[in-house]
Design an enzyme around this catalytic site. Structure first.
Site: not given
Ligand code: NAP
Length: 261
Positions: A151, A165
């Site tokens: 990020s 974070y």
């Molecule tokens: N969205 C943003 O603005 C943004 C910006 C920069 C970086 N990122 C990074 O991008 C990545 C994905 O983000 P996202 O927005 O796509 O988040 P997300 O929609 O919450 O996707 C993450 C997925 O991982 C699952 N998960 C959590 N813990 C787990 C575990 N122990 N084993 C297996 N699955 C697990 C979650 O399930 P649950 O829903 O059940 O928890 C969710 O389905 C993250 O690393 C985030 O920090 C995001």
């Protein structure tokens, strides 16, 4: 091989940890469209079913595995299942993580329980998912490609209580360089995407605050936050043969944000 063919993932098997999430499912669908067969790992069958539907609609084959990638035996079992089903794992995406907006605390008071939770969700999940995949890649001897999701918070502070974070994402960027160095001799490339805010359910509540959103958008030269689609092309590129001499790189997907700092 023609230049465009280098971007094809035909014949590859990808594992997407967090493949039921917003970014993970978008990358899984994109990899399927580029020709890969894709195994998606997440905590709920429901999120995985939706993701597999997108993989199939993109013209490929999907495999849904309910797994907890903070637990070694769960990650190891998932990798064994993918190898049995598809024959190998060539590409790994670590898209489990986030949680930043849920636990905002002043740095001088950041509580240990929330600190540990963010580290587990972002850093430990990346480590635990990667280890069995890389052991498989080294044993098989054909190399592979790993894509972590860091990020811009790895590089930039923010006045919003994000201590855990930023520490976790900084570690993911460092591990990307370390792993790239350590596994280069095995033909395994390791890179990371470094997005700014991506319009996803995880950050919906933060972006719903017009003052907060205006502050973020005002600092991004291209004048908007990211969409999951902004990540798909760069992700395909980094795991494909088009990037065969690129490893240990952290690619900003940030509309120019980090260029201005
Ligand atoms: N969205 C943003 O603005 C943004 C910006 C920069 C970086 N990122 C990074 O991008 C990545 C994905 O983000 P996202 O927005 O796509 O988040 P997300 O929609 O919450 O996707 C993450 C997925 O991982 C699952 N998960 C959590 N813990 C787990 C575990 N122990 N084993 C297996 N699955 C697990 C979650 O399930 P649950 O829903 O059940 O928890 C969710 O389905 C993250 O690393 C985030 O920090 C995001």
């Amino acid at each position: 091989m023609g230049d465009l063919e280098m971007f094809s993932l035909k014949g590859r098997v990808a594992m997407v940890a967090g493949g039921g999430g917003a970014i993970g499912s978008a990358l899984a669908e994109a990899f399927a469209g580029a020709g890969a067969r894709v195994a998606v790992l997440d905590r709920t069958q429901e999120s995985l079913d939706a993701s597999v539907q997108r993989i199939v609609a993109a013209g490929s084959e999907g495999l849904a595995i309910v797994a907890d990638v903070t637990r070694e035996e769960s990650a190891e079992g998932a990798v064994a299942q993918i190898v049995e089903h598809f024959g190998s794992v060539d590409i790994l995406v670590n898209a489990v993580g986030g949680g930043a907006g849920k636990v905002l605390h002043p740095a001088q008071e950041y509580p240990r329980a929330d600190w540990d939770w963010i580290m587990e969700l972002n850093l430990r999940s990346t480590l635990v998912a990667t280890q069995p995949v890389v052991r498989h890649m080294i044993e098989r001897g054909h190399g592979g490609a790993i894509l972590n999701i860091s990020s811009v918070r790895a590089n930039l502070g923010i006045n919003a209580g994000y201590s855990a974070y930023v520490a976790a994402k900084g570690a993911i960027s460092s591990l990307t360089r370390q792993w790239a160095t350590e596994w280069a001799g095995n033909g395994i490339r390791v890179n990371a995407l470094m997005p700014t805010f991506v319009d996803t359910p995880q950050v919906a509540s933060l972006l719903a605050d017009p003052t907060f959103k205006a502050g973020i958008v005002g600092r991004i030269p291209l004048g908007r936050v990211g969409e999951t689609r902004d990540l798909t092309g760069p992700a395909i590129f980094l795991v494909s043969d088009a990037a065969s001499f690129i490893t240990g790189q952290i690619l900003g997907i940030d509309g120019g944000l980090t260029a201005t700092q």
